[in-house]
Design an enzyme around this catalytic site. Sequence first.
Site, PDB file in Angstrom:
ATOM      1  N   HIS A  63      34.171  52.230  48.678  1.00  0.00           N
ATOM      2  CA  HIS A  63      33.724  52.968  47.694  1.00  0.00           C
ATOM      3  C   HIS A  63      34.797  53.889  47.555  1.00  0.00           C
ATOM      4  O   HIS A  63      34.534  54.743  46.668  1.00  0.00           O
ATOM      5  CB  HIS A  63      32.455  53.560  47.661  1.00  0.00           C
ATOM      6  CG  HIS A  63      31.154  52.450  47.601  1.00  0.00           C
ATOM      7  ND1 HIS A  63      30.537  52.209  48.765  1.00  0.00           N
ATOM      8  CD2 HIS A  63      31.092  51.719  46.588  1.00  0.00           C
ATOM      9  CE1 HIS A  63      29.755  51.209  48.098  1.00  0.00           C
ATOM     10  NE2 HIS A  63      30.108  50.981  47.071  1.00  0.00           N
ATOM     11  N   ARG A  65      37.175  54.102  45.736  1.00  0.00           N
ATOM     12  CA  ARG A  65      37.594  53.964  44.237  1.00  0.00           C
ATOM     13  C   ARG A  65      36.436  53.416  43.615  1.00  0.00           C
ATOM     14  O   ARG A  65      35.841  52.484  44.090  1.00  0.00           O
ATOM     15  CB  ARG A  65      38.756  53.147  43.956  1.00  0.00           C
ATOM     16  CG  ARG A  65      40.081  53.910  44.395  1.00  0.00           C
ATOM     17  CD  ARG A  65      40.708  54.772  43.540  1.00  0.00           C
ATOM     18  NE  ARG A  65      41.866  55.567  44.023  1.00  0.00           N
ATOM     19  CZ  ARG A  65      42.825  55.458  43.262  1.00  0.00           C
ATOM     20  NH1 ARG A  65      43.033  54.791  42.006  1.00  0.00           N
ATOM     21  NH2 ARG A  65      44.084  55.962  43.769  1.00  0.00           N
ATOM     22  N   LYS A 105      32.376  41.680  46.402  1.00  0.00           N
ATOM     23  CA  LYS A 105      32.453  40.128  46.085  1.00  0.00           C
ATOM     24  C   LYS A 105      30.796  39.792  46.076  1.00  0.00           C
ATOM     25  O   LYS A 105      30.084  40.323  46.803  1.00  0.00           O
ATOM     26  CB  LYS A 105      33.163  39.319  47.124  1.00  0.00           C
ATOM     27  CG  LYS A 105      33.376  37.960  46.820  1.00  0.00           C
ATOM     28  CD  LYS A 105      34.276  37.634  45.855  1.00  0.00           C
ATOM     29  CE  LYS A 105      35.525  37.137  46.157  1.00  0.00           C
ATOM     30  NZ  LYS A 105      36.704  37.136  45.046  1.00  0.00           N
ATOM     31  N   SER A 360      41.696  41.592  34.794  1.00  0.00           N
ATOM     32  CA  SER A 360      40.273  42.514  34.613  1.00  0.00           C
ATOM     33  C   SER A 360      40.418  43.519  34.555  1.00  0.00           C
ATOM     34  O   SER A 360      39.751  44.204  33.748  1.00  0.00           O
ATOM     35  CB  SER A 360      39.685  42.038  36.139  1.00  0.00           C
ATOM     36  OG  SER A 360      39.066  40.698  36.234  1.00  0.00           O
TER      37      SER A 360
HETATM   38  N1  GLU Z   1      37.924  36.282  41.776  1.00  0.00           N
HETATM   39  C1  GLU Z   1      39.061  36.895  41.511  1.00  0.00           C
HETATM   40  C2  GLU Z   1      39.593  37.484  42.656  1.00  0.00           C
HETATM   41  O1  GLU Z   1      39.061  36.854  43.850  1.00  0.00           O
HETATM   42  C3  GLU Z   1      39.086  38.078  40.524  1.00  0.00           C
HETATM   43  C4  GLU Z   1      38.436  39.374  40.838  1.00  0.00           C
HETATM   44  C5  GLU Z   1      38.138  40.428  39.735  1.00  0.00           C
HETATM   45  O2  GLU Z   1      38.884  40.026  38.442  1.00  0.00           O
HETATM   46  O3  GLU Z   1      37.371  41.224  39.766  1.00  0.00           O
HETATM   47  O4  GLU Z   1      40.397  38.008  42.778  1.00  0.00           O
END
Ligand code: GLU
Length: 467
Positions: A63, A65, A105, A360
């Site tokens: 955390h 950021r 994740k 993203s």
């Molecule tokens: N799942 C992708 C990665 O492992 C993208 C993660 C995202 O865009 O937050 O980098």
Amino acid sequence: MATYKFFEQVNKNFDRAAVYTTLPKGILNQIKACNSVYHITFPLERDNGEVETIHAWRAEHSHHRMPTKGGIRYSMLVNEDEVTALAALMTYKCAVVDVPFGGAKGGIKIDRNNYSTSELERITRRYTYELWAKNFIGPGVDVPAPDYGTGEQEMAWIMDTYRALSPTIDSAAVVTGKPIHQSGIRGRAEATGRGVFFGVREACDQLEDMKALGLTTGIEGKSVVVQGLGKVGYYSAKYFQEAGAVLVALCEYEGSIYSKKGLDIDAVMAHRKETGSILNFPGAQNLDTSASGLEVECDILIPAALENQLTEENAPRIKAKIIGEGANGPTTAEAHDILKARGALIIPDNYLNAGGVTVSYFEWLKNLSHVRFGRMERRFEENAMRKMVQGVEEVVGKKFSDDMIKKIVHGADERDLVDSGLEDTMIVAYNEIKEIRDRHKIDLRTAAFVSAIKKIGHSYEQLGIFP
Ligand code: GLU
């Protein structure tokens, strides 16, 4: 108690790099630790009325950021160790490419092929609800994205569920990788593969490094093998092919195919759609197993499937001169050492597959600003260029052809800006980690970790530690 194998691998790489920093041990341990992991079980009523227990996780690794950021995967391999390790990789990856997020994740332990669309929708919406109920999701808290086994559809369900629970002006920024008509951004689906291409291209432009590998600079003419034809692998293959590389082998779980002359990626995809397999592609040779393609003679190998694909078992037979890690954690620490010892250039995942999270980030910014990139300035830029062209025509006394005018007068739209932001990010970060590599005489993976650890360490130093 979970056994942490994959997370240990990540931490092994972290420890190798930490010795090149001057951060105190306490801060290093804090950076390494996973801040929170949430394991959820909930019931799913199947279409036939039976009830099944679904296991799901979300790990927020750091955390330092906010928000934290990272994909959600649907796979039978999902477990606490995997999401924790992948969340940690997100933290380091974001730091390497200066994307201002902590790492996270999530995962749901299902094989999506066993569920109907409406079951998948119920699973996704319930998972979102459970995250919301424990403050594990929100535009400023934790922002999921697609990963293995998920895509635009799941992201749209997540946004819709969250918006129903927390309807604010910023609700759309709760998740990225959404469909374009549901507050997504142009170029997100291609982003990871595009980033892989930009990163490998940058590596191939370094004269000294290419000389050491016995290669010339540039992508054109290089032989490439891609493992995994999901979004990352498909788009990587496509961009390499467009740049003049030769796709000599492709690997999927059903098998691998080889052609010295080169495989056309779109033709292979069409063949797979028609027959259900990449095997028996006209003009190509079927190889023994799904992993055989990895061992083919080639200049560049792109593992773009899952973790632990290059292991101490197959690494001695892998001949590629350059390994570009499109997947997360495709190379075990032992395999890394074997490949490195025989002189291969490994472009590590914690840099190379950061294109997805970079775009993203752009999507999240777009959602918070509520305006499409380029909307305000595109026409203004075009008009300014048109005036410039007219001015030059007047001074020179000659007219540009219509074709030339079309090429010159082009204001940047969202796709152009996303692509250029991604290209710049990948080039700048490559040169940063290359500089660290050369200074300390280490490999790129360790250098990327050094870069990340220093940046995260600074943010802890500047913040202090909340009492
Ligand atoms: N799942 C992708 C990665 O492992 C993208 C993660 C995202 O865009 O937050 O980098």
